[in-house]
Design a protein around this motif. Structure first.
Motif, short mmCIF file in Angstrom:
data_model
loop_
_atom_site.label_atom_id
_atom_site.label_comp_id
_atom_site.label_asym_id
_atom_site.label_seq_id
_atom_site.Cartn_x
_atom_site.Cartn_y
_atom_site.Cartn_z
N LEU A 116 0.82 -1.30 0.05
CA LEU A 116 0.06 0.10 0.07
C LEU A 116 0.84 1.28 0.04
N ARG A 117 0.58 1.90 -0.71
CA ARG A 117 1.37 3.52 -0.76
C ARG A 117 0.27 4.44 0.25
N THR A 118 0.91 5.37 0.96
CA THR A 118 0.12 6.03 1.82
C THR A 118 -0.10 7.54 1.71
N ALA A 119 -1.21 8.02 1.75
CA ALA A 119 -1.75 9.46 1.76
C ALA A 119 -2.25 10.09 2.83
N ALA A 120 -1.30 11.04 3.44
CA ALA A 120 -1.73 11.64 4.60
C ALA A 120 -2.29 13.03 4.35
N MET A 121 -3.64 13.18 4.88
CA MET A 121 -4.56 14.08 4.77
C MET A 121 -4.17 15.29 5.58
N ALA A 122 -3.35 16.29 5.07
CA ALA A 122 -2.68 17.37 5.87
C ALA A 122 -2.55 18.82 4.85
N ILE A 136 -4.87 8.68 5.28
CA ILE A 136 -4.62 8.49 6.78
C ILE A 136 -5.33 9.87 7.16
N MET A 137 -6.06 9.74 7.98
CA MET A 137 -7.14 10.72 8.75
C MET A 137 -6.52 11.00 9.95
N GLY A 138 -6.32 12.41 10.39
CA GLY A 138 -5.73 12.57 11.78
C GLY A 138 -6.71 13.19 12.56
N ASN A 139 -6.24 13.44 13.81
CA ASN A 139 -6.95 13.97 15.09
C ASN A 139 -7.68 15.30 14.63
N GLU A 140 -8.99 15.36 15.03
CA GLU A 140 -9.90 16.62 14.95
C GLU A 140 -9.26 17.77 15.23
N SER A 153 -12.33 27.18 -0.40
CA SER A 153 -12.84 28.27 -0.96
C SER A 153 -12.96 29.43 0.29
N HIS A 154 -13.27 30.52 0.17
CA HIS A 154 -13.90 31.44 1.13
C HIS A 154 -12.83 31.50 2.57
N GLN A 155 -11.66 31.36 2.48
CA GLN A 155 -10.69 31.33 3.48
C GLN A 155 -10.86 30.27 4.45
N VAL A 156 -11.73 29.29 4.26
CA VAL A 156 -11.85 28.13 5.13
C VAL A 156 -10.70 27.12 4.97
N ASP A 157 -9.97 27.01 6.14
CA ASP A 157 -8.78 26.35 5.94
C ASP A 157 -8.81 24.82 6.10
N SER A 158 -10.13 24.19 6.44
CA SER A 158 -10.26 22.85 6.85
C SER A 158 -11.46 22.45 7.09
N LEU A 159 -11.83 21.14 6.85
CA LEU A 159 -13.32 20.51 6.98
C LEU A 159 -13.24 19.69 8.11
N VAL A 184 -13.30 16.18 10.32
CA VAL A 184 -12.44 15.05 9.86
C VAL A 184 -13.38 14.06 9.04
N ALA A 185 -14.50 14.09 9.67
CA ALA A 185 -15.68 13.07 9.11
C ALA A 185 -15.90 13.57 7.48
N ALA A 186 -16.15 14.77 7.33
CA ALA A 186 -16.45 15.50 6.15
C ALA A 186 -15.35 15.44 5.21
N ALA A 187 -14.18 15.70 5.76
CA ALA A 187 -13.14 15.39 4.82
C ALA A 187 -12.70 14.13 4.42
N ALA A 188 -13.04 13.08 5.27
CA ALA A 188 -12.86 11.75 4.78
C ALA A 188 -13.87 11.36 3.87
N ALA A 189 -15.13 11.69 3.85
CA ALA A 189 -15.95 11.41 2.77
C ALA A 189 -15.53 11.82 1.60
N VAL A 190 -15.08 13.40 1.31
CA VAL A 190 -14.33 13.68 0.25
C VAL A 190 -13.44 12.81 -0.22
N ALA A 191 -12.44 12.68 0.52
CA ALA A 191 -11.31 11.88 0.09
C ALA A 191 -11.67 10.28 -0.25
N PHE A 192 -12.62 10.02 0.25
CA PHE A 192 -12.98 8.49 -0.29
C PHE A 192 -13.65 8.52 -1.47
N TRP A 193 -14.35 9.55 -1.96
CA TRP A 193 -15.02 9.73 -3.20
C TRP A 193 -14.06 9.99 -4.38
#
Length: 281
Positions: A201-207, A229-233, A254-260, A262-271
């Motif tokens: 497996l290759r690894t992808a760290a969401m950061a 790889i999904m990290g601490n909230e 967008s709109h200067q939002v810096d992050s989502l 972790v559960a929302a970010a995971a869903a985006v990443a999975f898709w």
């Protein structure tokens, strides 16, 4: 103390009038850690809540031990569940008493104590998997449940959790996942995430880092086997985990939002990083 017993062909129905009735402590007075470790510590117990979630657990082969059910649901929402759980006690009582026992109003009026299934090995979870998620130090039960639900819905083949993450069989995590914790193979990862390379497996760290690549980075999307790889909230991933990853990945914002969350970010990443289907020629 007086207890009423109703005779059923397939199941003993036991009406309780006290919070100290033997057998119901698993539903209220014991903590999650005690349920997991004190009651039959070699195997452990977890609680599934609501008929729908209990049905998913039964379909997945989980063994029921006892039920706690509001009286009105015995012949209603819980009827099918009770019919499938022949031979185990069904404790029942007034809604107020059961709420006092559990500390909350029951969702759809039914709880089921079940035997904790044996955890597979990391190798078993990863065997043949194209997409794995590693949940690293995520401690919120709602986030754990939501990540599992997204993983099941969006084609993730397996879930690995570091020891500092919340237990997926926590009652609330199970309920938020809508039973998805029983649909996707999962286990605990005791070694560093970089150890997954030996399993192909290759690894992808969401950061968010200065050298991260966008989530639609073509080489990333085309990886045949990938661990996301999904990290601490609050704190995200440890610097060492990021440094050792094959990819560091960001979701463009967008709109200067810096992050989502972790559960929302995971869903985006999975898709976005789902298994790529071969293109037709």
């Amino acid at each position: 103390m007086h207890h009423k017993y109703y005779t059923k062909v397939i199941m003993p129905i036991i009406e309780i009038d006290s919070l100290s009735h033997p057998g119901v402590e698993v539903f209220g007075t014991l903590t999650e850690a005690q349920i997991r470790n004190r009651l039959e510590p070699e195997k452990g117990i977890f609680i599934a809540e609501s008929p729908k979630v209990i049905k998913v657990a039964l379909d997945a082969g989980c063994e029921p031990l006892s039920l706690l059910c509001e009286q009105k649901h015995i012949a209603g929402d819980a009827r099918e569940i009770i019919g499938r759980c022949a031979g185990i006690p069904v404790y029942t009582g007034p809604r107020e008493l059961l709420a006092a026992l559990t500390g909350y109003t029951l969702t759809r009026g039914v709880l089921c104590a079940m035997r904790r299934p044996a955890a597979p090995s990391v190798e078993q979870v990863c065997r043949g998997a194209a997409r794995i998620v590693v949940i690293d130090n995520v401690v919120d039960t709602t986030n754990i449940g939501a990540i599992f639900r997204a993983a099941a819905a969006l084609g993730v083949d397996g879930v690995l959790l570091t020891a500092t993450s919340c237990d997926p069989l926590n009652r609330r995590a199970v309920r938020v996942s809508m039973g998805s914790v029983f649909l996707v193979p999962w286990t605990w990862l005791q070694e560093p995430v970089s150890s997954l390379r030996r399993l192909g497996l290759r690894t992808a760290a969401m950061a968010l880092t200065s050298d991260s690549v966008p989530i639609d980075h073509p080489p990333l999307m085309q990886e045949p086997r990938l661990a996301i790889i999904m990290g601490n909230e609050g704190d995200g991933l440890e610097p060492q985990t990021i440094a050792e990853a094959d990819y560091v990945v960001r979701i463009p914002m967008s709109h200067q939002v810096d992050s989502l969350n972790v559960a929302a970010a995971a869903a985006v990443a999975f898709w976005q990083l789902r298994r790529q289907q071969p293109t037709e020629e």
